[in-house]
Design a protein around this motif. Structure first.
Motif, mmCIF file in Angstrom:
data_model
loop_
_atom_site.group_PDB
_atom_site.id
_atom_site.type_symbol
_atom_site.label_atom_id
_atom_site.label_comp_id
_atom_site.label_asym_id
_atom_site.label_seq_id
_atom_site.Cartn_x
_atom_site.Cartn_y
_atom_site.Cartn_z
ATOM 1 N N LEU A 1 55.835 -29.695 -63.948
ATOM 2 C CA LEU A 1 56.177 -28.274 -63.888
ATOM 3 C C LEU A 1 55.041 -27.471 -63.275
ATOM 4 O O LEU A 1 55.250 -26.640 -62.386
ATOM 5 C CB LEU A 1 56.494 -27.753 -65.290
ATOM 6 N N ALA A 2 53.811 -27.706 -63.751
ATOM 7 C CA ALA A 2 52.663 -26.967 -63.216
ATOM 8 C C ALA A 2 52.477 -27.247 -61.734
ATOM 9 O O ALA A 2 52.217 -26.334 -60.941
ATOM 10 C CB ALA A 2 51.401 -27.329 -64.001
ATOM 11 N N ALA A 3 52.627 -28.515 -61.335
ATOM 12 C CA ALA A 3 52.458 -28.859 -59.923
ATOM 13 C C ALA A 3 53.515 -28.197 -59.058
ATOM 14 O O ALA A 3 53.217 -27.645 -57.983
ATOM 15 C CB ALA A 3 52.517 -30.380 -59.759
ATOM 16 N N TYR A 4 54.756 -28.219 -59.524
ATOM 17 C CA TYR A 4 55.834 -27.574 -58.762
ATOM 18 C C TYR A 4 55.568 -26.079 -58.610
ATOM 19 O O TYR A 4 55.705 -25.513 -57.519
ATOM 20 C CB TYR A 4 57.167 -27.808 -59.475
ATOM 21 N N ARG A 5 55.179 -25.435 -59.692
ATOM 22 C CA ARG A 5 54.939 -23.992 -59.643
ATOM 23 C C ARG A 5 53.748 -23.657 -58.742
ATOM 24 O O ARG A 5 53.775 -22.637 -58.030
ATOM 25 C CB ARG A 5 54.687 -23.457 -61.053
ATOM 26 N N ILE A 6 52.724 -24.467 -58.762
ATOM 27 C CA ILE A 6 51.559 -24.205 -57.912
ATOM 28 C C ILE A 6 51.940 -24.338 -56.441
ATOM 29 O O ILE A 6 51.570 -23.499 -55.610
ATOM 30 C CB ILE A 6 50.405 -25.158 -58.278
ATOM 31 N N ILE A 7 52.699 -25.377 -56.109
ATOM 32 C CA ILE A 7 53.150 -25.533 -54.722
ATOM 33 C C ILE A 7 54.063 -24.382 -54.328
ATOM 34 O O ILE A 7 53.939 -23.801 -53.229
ATOM 35 C CB ILE A 7 53.865 -26.894 -54.543
ATOM 36 N N GLN A 8 54.983 -24.026 -55.206
ATOM 37 C CA GLN A 8 55.917 -22.931 -54.914
ATOM 38 C C GLN A 8 55.181 -21.617 -54.688
ATOM 39 O O GLN A 8 55.438 -20.894 -53.719
ATOM 40 C CB GLN A 8 56.914 -22.778 -56.070
ATOM 41 N N GLU A 9 54.236 -21.301 -55.579
ATOM 42 C CA GLU A 9 53.508 -20.037 -55.458
ATOM 43 C C GLU A 9 52.618 -20.031 -54.214
ATOM 44 O O GLU A 9 52.493 -19.010 -53.541
ATOM 45 C CB GLU A 9 52.669 -19.800 -56.711
ATOM 46 N N SER A 10 52.023 -21.173 -53.893
ATOM 47 C CA SER A 10 51.165 -21.239 -52.707
ATOM 48 C C SER A 10 51.973 -21.003 -51.437
ATOM 49 O O SER A 10 51.553 -20.253 -50.543
ATOM 50 C CB SER A 10 50.469 -22.601 -52.646
#
Length: 395
Positions: free
Chosen positions: A286-295
């Motif tokens: 979840l954290a990895a997906y959100r970081i990629i999405q936000e970036s």
């Protein structure tokens, strides 16, 4: 409403009544034995003792009244010829109830007054005896009245400290949940709004010259909006079912859809995976997906349709993410990426200083015991580098 007033309204519970009853009977029996009156009957001292025993049964409801009554009864009991120190147990128990319900200053004042009332009869009745017995009553009576006061105040302070710590812990959890919800909503909506902003700008710009392209842009807006609504409903659904759970089903299986969405609006994204791909803890995915999405959202918002790279590297103890974008070269048609207000969406590398995106990503990484660094690249553009440990979840 004070504690004493609440006690009067609700009354003591059955366990408290049972404890008070046993203590009262024990005090009565000890006083009778220590005064040597088991086989004799004396109306006045027996009435005094009976009143003291009965008063102890309601010491939780009327503690100050009971303290005054048993103190007077103890003084009278000693004054009429029965100077047994066991009678001090009744004022001692009443003093404990008082100290539980008033401030420590008032408790000390009540204990001191009770001491001054009870002690003189013991001294007067023992004046004909040896000095050790006379003055030995002073520390005994003082301790019997001071000890319950100190004990009750210490227990109250301990309970207050535990209550404050509990309240602070609750406030901390509430604040964590608020931040968590804010991050989820920001990440779920921010990406969609960035895509919608750019596609709406395209549709507005080419609506007259190229209606087919405008139609495609509006279809993209419709699709992204629908996906954002589903994701938002999923996010709030999790919080409704299990408040505090950070378990939105956003795994790497949805990365392809995310990359396709940003590619549709002109972002040239290259995706690479290094290392042996394996199953990850849900919190890490979840954290990895959100970081990629936000970036990628920040790239769209600050740099526009440029070239970007997303690399996911599987290491033995951590997952490493790298999201980088090139510096805008200014060659793109500004109209193709203009927003609804007519202003271009381009404008530099993704700094993220104008919002909470990078701060939210750092919080996500830190929550797992990881780190996140973001800043300009030497070759131009911007890069986000995150390291998410895989053992923190099990620690």
């Amino acid at each position: 409403m004070t504690t004493e007033q609440r006690s009067r309204i609700t009354g003591p519970g059955l366990p408290d009544l049972a404890v008070d009853g046993l203590l009262a009977l024990l005090v009565g029996a000890v006083v009778m034995v220590s005064s040597g009156r088991l086989e004799t009957f004396a109306p006045f001292p027996d009435v005094l003792l009976l009143c003291s025993v009965a008063a102890l049964l309601v010491r939780r409801m009327w503690p100050r009244m009971v303290l005054a009554l048993v103190t007077a009864a103890a003084a009278a009991y000693a004054g009429i010829g029965y100077p047994t120190l066991a009678i001090i147990a009744a004022p001692s128990l009443a003093m404990y109830a008082v100290a539980q319900r008033v401030s420590w200053l008032r408790a000390l004042a009540a204990g001191g007054l009770s001491f001054l009332v009870v002690l003189p009869p013991f001294l007067l009745r023992s004046v004909h005896q040896r000095g050790l017995q006379v003055w030995g009553a002073v520390p005994i009576v003082g301790t019997a009245l001071l000890l319950p006061t100190v004990l009750a105040v210490a227990i109250r302070m301990r309970r207050a400290s535990v209550a404050r710590a509990g309240a602070e812990a609750v406030r901390g959890r509430v604040e964590d949940e608020r931040l968590q919800i804010a991050r989820e909503v920001h990440d779920a909506i921010g990406h969609a709004l960035a895509v919608i902003y750019m596609q709406a700008g395209v549709a507005l710009h080419v609506s007259e010259r190229r209606p087919e392209q405008a139609k495609q842009a509006l279809e993209a807006v419709n699709q992204v909006s629908a996906e954002a609504l589903v994701e938002l409903d999923t996010t709030f659904g999790v919080f409704r079912e299990e408040f505090g759970a950070d378990r939105v089903d956003l795994s790497f299986d949805r990365l392809d859809g995310l990359l396709a969405a940003v590619r549709r609006v002109g972002l040239d994204v290259e995706f690479a995976v290094a290392g042996a791909r394996r199953s990850l803890p849900a919190e890490v995915e979840l954290a990895a997906y959100r970081i990629i999405q936000e970036s990628l959202t920040n790239v769209l918002h600050h740099a526009g349709p440029v070239r970007a790279t997303v690399e996911v590297r599987y290491e033995p103890a951590e997952l490493v993410l790298s999201i980088a974008n090139d510096e805008p070269d200014g060659s793109a048609d500004a109209g193709e990426v203009a927003g609804p207000d007519g202003k271009g969406a381009t404008g530099g590398s993704v700094s993220g200083n104008g919002g909470h995106g990078i701060a939210g990503m750092r919080e996500r990484a830190a929550a797992l015991g990881g780190t996140l660094a973001a800043g300009p690249r030497a070759a131009g553009g911007f890069q986000v580098m995150a390291r998410l440990p895989l053992v923190k979840i099990c620690a």
